[in-house]
Design an enzyme around this catalytic site. Sequence first.
Site, PDB file in Angstrom:
ATOM      1  N   ASN A 153      -6.615  -2.893   5.521  1.00  0.00           N
ATOM      2  CA  ASN A 153      -6.396  -1.663   6.286  1.00  0.00           C
ATOM      3  C   ASN A 153      -6.906  -0.401   5.594  1.00  0.00           C
ATOM      4  O   ASN A 153      -7.292   0.548   6.262  1.00  0.00           O
ATOM      5  CB  ASN A 153      -4.919  -1.523   6.674  1.00  0.00           C
ATOM      6  CG  ASN A 153      -4.000  -1.588   5.487  1.00  0.00           C
ATOM      7  OD1 ASN A 153      -4.400  -1.995   4.395  1.00  0.00           O
ATOM      8  ND2 ASN A 153      -2.776  -1.188   5.692  1.00  0.00           N
ATOM      9  N   GLU A 250       2.799  -5.053  -3.144  1.00  0.00           N
ATOM     10  CA  GLU A 250       2.864  -4.076  -2.046  1.00  0.00           C
ATOM     11  C   GLU A 250       2.728  -4.861  -0.756  1.00  0.00           C
ATOM     12  O   GLU A 250       1.626  -5.214  -0.343  1.00  0.00           O
ATOM     13  CB  GLU A 250       1.728  -3.055  -2.170  1.00  0.00           C
ATOM     14  CG  GLU A 250       1.837  -2.150  -3.369  1.00  0.00           C
ATOM     15  CD  GLU A 250       3.008  -1.185  -3.280  1.00  0.00           C
ATOM     16  OE1 GLU A 250       3.659  -1.118  -2.224  1.00  0.00           O
ATOM     17  OE2 GLU A 250       3.291  -0.518  -4.279  1.00  0.00           O
ATOM     18  N   CYS A 284       1.138  -0.459   6.528  1.00  0.00           N
ATOM     19  CA  CYS A 284       2.312  -1.237   6.092  1.00  0.00           C
ATOM     20  C   CYS A 284       3.614  -0.470   6.244  1.00  0.00           C
ATOM     21  O   CYS A 284       4.650  -1.039   6.555  1.00  0.00           O
ATOM     22  CB  CYS A 284       2.125  -1.651   4.651  1.00  0.00           C
ATOM     23  SG  CYS A 284       1.729  -0.235   3.609  1.00  0.00           S
ATOM     24  N   GLU A 461       3.137   2.107  -6.771  1.00  0.00           N
ATOM     25  CA  GLU A 461       1.804   2.665  -6.913  1.00  0.00           C
ATOM     26  C   GLU A 461       1.926   4.184  -6.878  1.00  0.00           C
ATOM     27  O   GLU A 461       2.929   4.736  -6.407  1.00  0.00           O
ATOM     28  CB  GLU A 461       0.886   2.163  -5.783  1.00  0.00           C
ATOM     29  CG  GLU A 461       0.740   0.645  -5.849  1.00  0.00           C
ATOM     30  CD  GLU A 461      -0.492   0.087  -5.176  1.00  0.00           C
ATOM     31  OE1 GLU A 461      -0.574   0.187  -3.941  1.00  0.00           O
ATOM     32  OE2 GLU A 461      -1.360  -0.467  -5.883  1.00  0.00           O
TER      33      GLU A 461
END
Length: 487
Positions: A153, A250, A284, A461
């Site tokens: 994505n 993630e 997400c 992150e």
Amino acid sequence: MKAQPKASHFIDGEYVEDEAGSVIESIYPATGEVIARLHAATPAIVEKAIAAAKRAQPEWAAMSPTARGRILKRAADIMREKNRELSELETLDTGKPIQETIVADPTSGADSFEFFGGIAATALNGSYIPLGGDFAYTKRVPLGVCVGIGAWNYPQQIACWKGGPALAAGNAMVFKPSENTPLGALAIAEILHEAGLPKGLYNVIQGDRDTGPLLVNHPDVAKISLTGSVPTGRKVAAAAAANLKHVTMELGGKSPLIVFDDADIDSAIGGAMLGNFYSTGQVCSNGTRVFVQKKIKDAFLKRLKSRTEAIVIGDPMDEATQLGPMVSWAQRQKVLSYIEKGKAEGARLITGGGLPNNVSGEGYYVQPTVFADVTDNMTIAREEIFGPVMCVLDFEDEAEVIDRANGTEFGLSGGVFTAALSRAHRVVDQLEAGTLWINTYNLCPVEIPFGGSKQSGFGRENSAAALEHYSELKTVYVGMGPVVAPY
Ligand code: NAD
């Protein structure tokens, strides 16, 4: 349209090909056209990439953090200079509209290089621990060879969000983009080297679910950072655990976005639309379960419907286009099947629910879709769809909505729209998620930590916190007097 790179892989500072690897077709999702043909990495390519990273890393780690950071900041500048070109490549890779990629993709990648380049000099310091004569100190040391594995994505952003902190902390990286979007990471590798990154420190190899394990299981790899789905996360974490490797996960989500009846309704609708339709819903952290307090439900749905129906769907390269296709045929079919499940299980279709009729039938388009009267046990309220499908659920009061919002295995993100200051904080405090927003949604600047809890993963992150996941503490005890031994 063609976007053929010089070769499939970028290893040790140069493009490398090995035609023995299986063919990966890069398809432009707006037309279904093959725009590049690449090859998955063979075991020989994997070995070459990891060997280059292993060789280059110690010298890089020995450089001053300021010198490492300077190279990252130069790469950020080059990315900004090439923003148009990189954004067009990202649009070809993903099908996302240029209107988005030009402001969100290379720019957020550049932010990562700039931010981690900037903090490298100060955020890697250790500490001095006085022990009454003796003393100790700690150092933050790199892990070695880190592997990044990306989803499709945000190909360029993911390549930078992993590369920026890894390199700043003194590691080398081997990055494998998603087989759906193989192009962007190669451009990032080129730019890093143009900025002066020594050879071997940022390598890109192509491949799919068969290639990933070759990286994850390799004895010379110290850490794996994966952006992907929960099932893949479980496999990668299990494989990494077998050799006690560091991991950052993630993963997916089914995040709640709660709208109380005192909220600014237009802002809340805007937040819900951004949190469901941006990147054609392939985000997400999307707030795909929109809980709307009953009193404002009708007004909310009425305005949401008209604003959704005004979304401009079309050619992603046209700057007026607001919604592009899904990344792949398979993803389009998956989203359509969820829409059918929503209808079959009794959700009320407010708008969308099929294919748009103003675009080429060859493209992987889906209409932006809103379901109302969704209940907690419907499939579309439980599973991650990863497409432009918003589920609106009703609720009566705060305690009920918190309980229902937390009733999921996921814990990536969540949001609250309300005018009541204390309620906003009280509610987010009780939501089980890694990243939460109040009166906005899905903003992820590099300064703030991003990541999930529960089945959405672990590790963070962005922000200085990311450096902790690409380094470890080394403690040194210094004895200042004679050793006293009882024998
Ligand atoms: P995916 O899990 O199918 O693939 C992710 C990556 O893992 C790909 O590069 C794939 O080739 C690789 N892979 C697959 N099996 C592997 C294995 N056994 N070992 C090693 N590598 C393997 O995910 P996707 O379909 O590419 O992306 C969509 C998913 O990613 C969604 O669930 C979405 O929520 C999640 N995602 C999460 C974040 C986040 O930051 N939390 C961001 C973007 C996407």
